[in-house]
Motif scaffolding. Structure first.
Motif, short mmCIF file in Angstrom:
data_model
loop_
_atom_site.label_atom_id
_atom_site.label_comp_id
_atom_site.label_asym_id
_atom_site.label_seq_id
_atom_site.Cartn_x
_atom_site.Cartn_y
_atom_site.Cartn_z
N LEU A 39 49.59 34.05 39.67
CA LEU A 39 48.98 35.17 38.98
C LEU A 39 48.91 36.38 39.90
O LEU A 39 49.25 36.30 41.09
N TRP A 40 48.48 37.52 39.38
CA TRP A 40 48.46 38.74 40.19
C TRP A 40 47.63 38.59 41.45
O TRP A 40 47.95 39.17 42.50
N ALA A 41 46.56 37.79 41.38
CA ALA A 41 45.69 37.62 42.55
C ALA A 41 46.40 36.88 43.67
O ALA A 41 46.20 37.19 44.85
N ARG A 42 47.24 35.93 43.31
CA ARG A 42 47.99 35.21 44.35
C ARG A 42 49.00 36.16 45.01
O ARG A 42 49.24 36.08 46.21
N SER A 201 43.00 44.31 50.13
CA SER A 201 43.67 44.62 48.87
C SER A 201 42.90 45.64 48.05
O SER A 201 41.66 45.55 47.94
N PRO A 202 43.59 46.61 47.45
CA PRO A 202 42.89 47.58 46.60
C PRO A 202 42.33 46.94 45.33
O PRO A 202 41.55 47.57 44.63
N HIS A 203 42.71 45.69 45.06
CA HIS A 203 42.25 45.03 43.85
C HIS A 203 41.16 44.00 44.12
O HIS A 203 40.82 43.20 43.24
N ILE A 204 40.62 44.02 45.32
CA ILE A 204 39.45 43.19 45.62
C ILE A 204 38.19 43.90 45.13
O ILE A 204 38.03 45.10 45.34
N ASN A 205 37.32 43.14 44.48
CA ASN A 205 35.99 43.64 44.13
C ASN A 205 35.03 43.06 45.16
O ASN A 205 34.76 41.86 45.16
N PRO A 206 34.49 43.89 46.07
CA PRO A 206 33.64 43.36 47.16
C PRO A 206 32.44 42.56 46.66
O PRO A 206 31.96 41.67 47.37
N HIS A 222 31.95 30.00 52.00
CA HIS A 222 32.56 31.24 51.52
C HIS A 222 33.39 30.98 50.28
O HIS A 222 34.05 29.94 50.17
N CYS A 223 33.37 31.92 49.35
CA CYS A 223 34.27 31.90 48.19
C CYS A 223 34.82 33.30 47.97
O CYS A 223 34.06 34.27 47.86
N GLY A 224 36.14 33.38 47.91
CA GLY A 224 36.79 34.62 47.48
C GLY A 224 37.14 34.51 46.01
O GLY A 224 37.63 33.46 45.57
N LEU A 225 36.89 35.54 45.25
CA LEU A 225 37.19 35.52 43.82
C LEU A 225 37.85 36.84 43.45
O LEU A 225 37.44 37.91 43.90
N TRP A 226 38.87 36.75 42.59
CA TRP A 226 39.65 37.91 42.19
C TRP A 226 39.52 38.09 40.69
O TRP A 226 39.82 37.17 39.91
N TYR A 227 39.08 39.25 40.28
CA TYR A 227 38.94 39.52 38.84
C TYR A 227 39.06 41.01 38.57
O TYR A 227 38.51 41.83 39.30
N ILE A 228 39.78 41.33 37.49
CA ILE A 228 39.90 42.70 37.00
C ILE A 228 39.35 42.73 35.57
O ILE A 228 39.81 41.95 34.72
N PRO A 229 38.36 43.58 35.27
CA PRO A 229 37.85 43.67 33.90
C PRO A 229 38.98 43.89 32.90
O PRO A 229 39.88 44.69 33.12
N GLY A 230 38.91 43.14 31.82
CA GLY A 230 39.97 43.17 30.81
C GLY A 230 40.79 41.89 30.83
O GLY A 230 41.40 41.52 29.81
N ASP A 231 40.83 41.20 31.97
CA ASP A 231 41.51 39.92 32.05
C ASP A 231 40.60 38.82 31.53
O ASP A 231 39.37 38.92 31.59
#
Length: 294
Positions: A39-42, A201-206, A222-231
């Motif tokens: 996916l885009w996050a990978r 990454s510019p697509h990380i939400n801190p 620790h957990c890293g999570l990637w999400y863009i509103p709308g997905d």
């Protein structure tokens, strides 16, 4: 239809080609998971990761139809191990993509490609092209995000996020120890800069980058999570817990806290590339299985 093949331009880590591939991967996975293993996050995580030879990224192949990306073949951590991402309307490109990978993405004559166990077309093309399946698998698991996701922290532990007071030295330590390295990590400037680049990454939400701080202030999990509103989905990567603090529910707390924050932004599911019992115990379910062919 004017299909054009070209190479990825790695002039700027998060430049135009990075953004266009990010858009492509979001588009083809918007309504259904065409490439759940990539996916885009990978993609974003992969490009964020500094490698010894950045020029290898220029071998990534891109197929465009009148300027719009419709297919991609790329490696991730290891050159010679590739992922094929195709808009399902352009499945006819898969044979060309395999041939490109064999010629340009092989590592000293060796090549592995990950293929979904349900993609009979690509399996047949790979078989005819000299590939054979191996015993090595990759598993995609999915969690339905709901109000049942609850956790408790032991006394003295607290949640911190990258949006608050993030400490890259403590982050470096939990990632090192959480990957089962013994002792203390190197904390030289280059080590910390490497960690900073990984989270650049510019697509990380801190707010979605979470750590559980122990009473002594060190990051225990620790957990890293990637999400863009709308997905529909959020992507879990990476998760690490210091061995000193395992079996205390801290990994669960870090993952759930990240996911619940994504839920507030609209996420309905969480995806992780893993079949570890840890994730199944959190409620993740097996979704897709892929096999490495070589």
């Amino acid at each position: 239809m004017k299909i054009k093949l070209r190479n990825y331009e790695n002039n700027d880590r998060f430049g135009t080609d990075y953004q266009n591939i990010y858009d492509f991967l979001r588009r083809i996975n918007q309504n259904q998971y065409d490439t759940p293993n990539f996916l885009w996050a990978r993609w974003s995580w992969m490009i964020s990761r500094p490698v010894d030879n950045e020029n290898l990224k220029n071998k990534i192949g891109i197929w465009e139809d009148e300027g719009k990306i419709v297919a991609l073949v790329t490696f991730e951590l290891t050159f010679g191990e590739v992922f094929i991402c195709v808009d399902h309307n352009y499945d006819f490109l898969k044979e060309d993509i395999l041939n490109y990978a064999k010629e340009y993405l092989s590592n000293e004559g060796k090549l592995k490609v990950i293929i979904s166990d349900s993609d009979r077309q690509l399996q047949e093309l790979a078989l005819n092209s000299g590939f054979r399946p191996t015993q090595y698998k990759q598993y995609v698991s999915v969690l339905d995000i709901n109000d049942k996701l609850k956790y408790n922290l032991p006394s003295g532990f607290k949640v911190v996020s990258m949006a608050d007071s993030w400490d890259y030295y403590k982050y470096n330590r939990v990632m090192w120890r959480g990957s089962n390295h013994e002792g203390e990590p190197s904390q030289e400037d280059e080590d910390i800069q490497w960690r900073k680049t990984m989270l650049s990454s510019p697509h990380i939400n801190p707010k979605l980058i979470i750590a559980i701080a122990a009473p002594d202030g060190n990051y225990a999990s620790h957990c890293g999570l990637w999400y863009i509103p709308g997905d529909k989905y959020a992507y879990v990567e990476p998760v690490a817990t210091d061995p000193e603090y395992r079996k205390m529910g801290l990994g669960k707390a870090a993952v759930y806290e990240s996911i619940l924050r994504a839920k507030e932004l609209g996420a309905k599911e969480a995806i992780v590339i893993s079949s570890q019992q840890f994730y199944y115990n959190l409620g993740f379910k097996p979704f897709k299985t892929e096999t490495w062919w070589e």
